[in-house]
Design a protein around this motif. Structure first.
Motif, PDB file in Angstrom:
ATOM      1  N   ILE A 237       0.841  -1.196   0.000  1.00  0.00           N
ATOM      2  CA  ILE A 237       0.000   0.000   0.000  1.00  0.00           C
ATOM      3  C   ILE A 237       0.882   1.254   0.000  1.00  0.00           C
ATOM      4  N   ALA A 238       1.927   1.237   0.803  1.00  0.00           N
ATOM      5  CA  ALA A 238       2.827   2.387   0.874  1.00  0.00           C
ATOM      6  C   ALA A 238       3.512   2.633  -0.462  1.00  0.00           C
ATOM      7  N   PHE A 239       3.916   1.564  -1.134  1.00  0.00           N
ATOM      8  CA  PHE A 239       4.549   1.695  -2.448  1.00  0.00           C
ATOM      9  C   PHE A 239       3.618   2.399  -3.421  1.00  0.00           C
ATOM     10  N   TYR A 240       2.371   1.944  -3.487  1.00  0.00           N
ATOM     11  CA  TYR A 240       1.410   2.577  -4.394  1.00  0.00           C
ATOM     12  C   TYR A 240       1.088   4.000  -3.949  1.00  0.00           C
ATOM     13  N   ALA A 241       0.982   4.206  -2.643  1.00  0.00           N
ATOM     14  CA  ALA A 241       0.617   5.530  -2.128  1.00  0.00           C
ATOM     15  C   ALA A 241       1.677   6.573  -2.427  1.00  0.00           C
ATOM     16  N   SER A 242       2.909   6.145  -2.688  1.00  0.00           N
ATOM     17  CA  SER A 242       3.976   7.095  -3.008  1.00  0.00           C
ATOM     18  C   SER A 242       3.938   7.550  -4.462  1.00  0.00           C
ATOM     19  N   THR A 243       3.060   6.947  -5.267  1.00  0.00           N
ATOM     20  CA  THR A 243       2.970   7.253  -6.697  1.00  0.00           C
ATOM     21  C   THR A 243       2.046   8.445  -6.924  1.00  0.00           C
ATOM     22  N   PRO A 244       2.533   9.521  -7.511  1.00  0.00           N
ATOM     23  CA  PRO A 244       1.704  10.726  -7.684  1.00  0.00           C
ATOM     24  C   PRO A 244       0.394  10.475  -8.417  1.00  0.00           C
ATOM     25  N   ALA A 245       0.395   9.566  -9.389  1.00  0.00           N
ATOM     26  CA  ALA A 245      -0.816   9.318 -10.174  1.00  0.00           C
ATOM     27  C   ALA A 245      -1.964   8.762  -9.329  1.00  0.00           C
ATOM     28  N   TYR A 246      -1.646   8.225  -8.167  1.00  0.00           N
ATOM     29  CA  TYR A 246      -2.676   7.599  -7.330  1.00  0.00           C
ATOM     30  C   TYR A 246      -3.083   8.475  -6.142  1.00  0.00           C
ATOM     31  N   GLY A 254      -8.759  12.140   2.826  1.00  0.00           N
ATOM     32  CA  GLY A 254      -8.059  13.128   3.634  1.00  0.00           C
ATOM     33  C   GLY A 254      -6.649  12.722   3.998  1.00  0.00           C
ATOM     34  N   TRP A 255      -6.050  11.808   3.229  1.00  0.00           N
ATOM     35  CA  TRP A 255      -4.709  11.296   3.520  1.00  0.00           C
ATOM     36  C   TRP A 255      -3.672  11.774   2.503  1.00  0.00           C
ATOM     37  N   GLY A 256      -3.922  12.837   1.812  1.00  0.00           N
ATOM     38  CA  GLY A 256      -3.006  13.296   0.780  1.00  0.00           C
ATOM     39  C   GLY A 256      -1.610  13.595   1.303  1.00  0.00           C
ATOM     40  N   ALA A 257      -1.509  14.098   2.531  1.00  0.00           N
ATOM     41  CA  ALA A 257      -0.201  14.437   3.096  1.00  0.00           C
ATOM     42  C   ALA A 257       0.677  13.210   3.273  1.00  0.00           C
ATOM     43  N   LEU A 258       0.052  12.043   3.343  1.00  0.00           N
ATOM     44  CA  LEU A 258       0.831  10.817   3.485  1.00  0.00           C
ATOM     45  C   LEU A 258       1.789  10.641   2.312  1.00  0.00           C
ATOM     46  N   GLN A 259       1.349  11.013   1.112  1.00  0.00           N
ATOM     47  CA  GLN A 259       2.214  10.863  -0.049  1.00  0.00           C
ATOM     48  C   GLN A 259       3.449  11.737   0.063  1.00  0.00           C
ATOM     49  N   ASP A 260       3.294  12.902   0.658  1.00  0.00           N
ATOM     50  CA  ASP A 260       4.436  13.795   0.828  1.00  0.00           C
ATOM     51  C   ASP A 260       5.498  13.175   1.730  1.00  0.00           C
ATOM     52  N   GLU A 261       5.074  12.348   2.676  1.00  0.00           N
ATOM     53  CA  GLU A 261       6.024  11.641   3.536  1.00  0.00           C
ATOM     54  C   GLU A 261       6.645  10.445   2.828  1.00  0.00           C
ATOM     55  N   LEU A 262       5.841   9.769   2.011  1.00  0.00           N
ATOM     56  CA  LEU A 262       6.299   8.537   1.390  1.00  0.00           C
ATOM     57  C   LEU A 262       7.231   8.763   0.203  1.00  0.00           C
ATOM     58  N   ARG A 263       7.032   9.843  -0.549  1.00  0.00           N
ATOM     59  CA  ARG A 263       7.819  10.066  -1.764  1.00  0.00           C
ATOM     60  C   ARG A 263       9.330  10.071  -1.490  1.00  0.00           C
ATOM     61  N   PRO A 264       9.813  10.870  -0.548  1.00  0.00           N
ATOM     62  CA  PRO A 264      11.270  10.853  -0.314  1.00  0.00           C
ATOM     63  C   PRO A 264      11.765   9.508   0.209  1.00  0.00           C
ATOM     64  N   LEU A 265      10.944   8.810   0.968  1.00  0.00           N
ATOM     65  CA  LEU A 265      11.345   7.495   1.470  1.00  0.00           C
ATOM     66  C   LEU A 265      11.458   6.488   0.324  1.00  0.00           C
ATOM     67  N   SER A 266      10.547   6.590  -0.641  1.00  0.00           N
ATOM     68  CA  SER A 266      10.610   5.665  -1.775  1.00  0.00           C
ATOM     69  C   SER A 266      11.862   5.907  -2.606  1.00  0.00           C
ATOM     70  N   LYS A 267      12.239   7.161  -2.759  1.00  0.00           N
ATOM     71  CA  LYS A 267      13.449   7.480  -3.520  1.00  0.00           C
ATOM     72  C   LYS A 267      14.701   7.004  -2.793  1.00  0.00           C
TER      73      LYS A 267
END
Length: 336
Positions: A237-246, A254-267
């Motif tokens: 779920i975290a892997f997919y949640a880090s994808t901007p298209a999703y 109301g969880w959009g901010a989660l992606q902002d946390e996950l993106r740098p971790l995925s990189k």
């Protein structure tokens, strides 16, 4: 709602897995394009089964041109005796351009044209008429008798499209025979975003339109199995949640901010840390959680009135052994 099995394309003999699925009473078998080619796996499955539907969920459309996809799908339709369902997805730009070295632009419009090109190619192969498809992305205007197979007596396979965003979902409603719900969806997103978009694209009715879903399953017969399953699903779920298209799925809750946390971790490749950010609330929204009989009943209660087919998707070997129990419980709930 028919109950299908999603299998990995790994292993030395896909024929055994397909034969077990048919003996187990599943209605269909789906392969995906991850580490291996999904079409080869379905070819093996076709030789080991007689009844079940065989589908790709998904094959990457833009990794191939419409002609190559049309030919392999037509061959599988002949080999399986007309049991193929061609499930296609776009993948994301990085994979298409950097992994497959193929062009990427306007994915929704390109996919719409891709499906139309497939149908034009199949029509020409079956009728013998001149192929003349000229679009903005694909042009197919040559099909001589030497490259046209003898008719196999089966119709062209149905085409299902995968999508998350409304643009691709609309395309599926306009030109496809069904929709493949991405695993990264929730019941709320499906009902509030996906279904309205499909219904509008199809003129107000989904009659005769296939709806296939493969929700995450967190299950097991022991606490240890449940914990291992939950860990694997949280990471996915975290892997997919880090994808901007999703991001739209997250935003609805109301969880959009989660992606902002996950993106740098995925990189940074911090996959374990990413999974730890998936709370129980998020896990419950994306996944069906419980022991096998509980999970099967919940599957039907959540999606029995929405999906025409549910594909049991598992991420651990331990969980995979429980799919028969889940399927039985889902069927019992449906007839209760």
């Amino acid at each position: 709602m028919k109950i299908d099995l999603a299998v990995s394309a790994e292993g030395p003999d896909q024929r055994q897995a397909a034969a077990r699925a048919e003996r187990g009473g599943y209605d269909g078998l789906w392969t995906s394009e991850v580490r291996h080619d999904p079409y080869l796996a379905l070819g093996l499955a076709a030789t080991a089964t007689e009844r079940i539907t065989l589908g790709t969920c998904i094959a990457v459309a833009f990794a191939r041109n419409p002609m190559t996809t049309a030919v392999v799908a037509d061959d599988l339709q002949a080999l399986s005796g007309g049991r193929l369902v061609l499930g296609l997805g776009s993948q994301i730009k990085a994979h298409i351009t950097r992994r497959f070295s193929m062009p990427w632009s306007h994915p929704a419009a390109r996919m719409r044209e891709y499906v139309l090109a497939l149908r034009a190619i199949w029509g020409a192969r079956q009728s013998g008429e001149r192929l003349d498809f000229q679009g903005d992305f694909y042009q197919h205007t040559l099909l001589t008798p030497m490259f046209t197979p003898a008719p196999h007596g089966h119709p062209a396979p149905p085409v299902l499209l995968a999508g998350v965003g409304t643009a691709m979902t609309k395309v599926a409603g306009e030109v496809a025979d069904g929709f493949l719900c991405h695993a990264f969806t929730t019941e709320r997103y499906l009902r509030e975003v996906t279904l309205p978009a499909l219904t509008a694209a199809r003129g107000g009715s989904l009659d005769g339109f296939e709806m296939v879903g493969a929700p995450f399953l967190v299950t097991g017969s022991t606490e240890e199995e449940l914990t291992a399953s939950a860990t694997a699903v949280r990471r996915q779920i975290a892997f997919y949640a880090s994808t901007p298209a999703y991001r739209g799925v997250l935003e609805l809750h109301g969880w959009g901010a989660l992606q902002d946390e996950l993106r740098p971790l995925s990189k940074a490749g911090a996959w374990e840390r990413m999974g730890e950010l998936i709370t129980d609330e998020i896990l419950d929204a994306f996944a069906i959680v419980g022991e096998p009989t509980q999970a099967g009943g919940e599957l039907t209660r959540r999606y029995g009135d929405v999906l025409t087919r549910a594909s049991l998707l598992t991420l651990t070997a331990t969980v995979a052994s429980t799919t028969a129990e889940i399927a039985d419980a889902a069927r019992k709930e449906a007839t209760a």
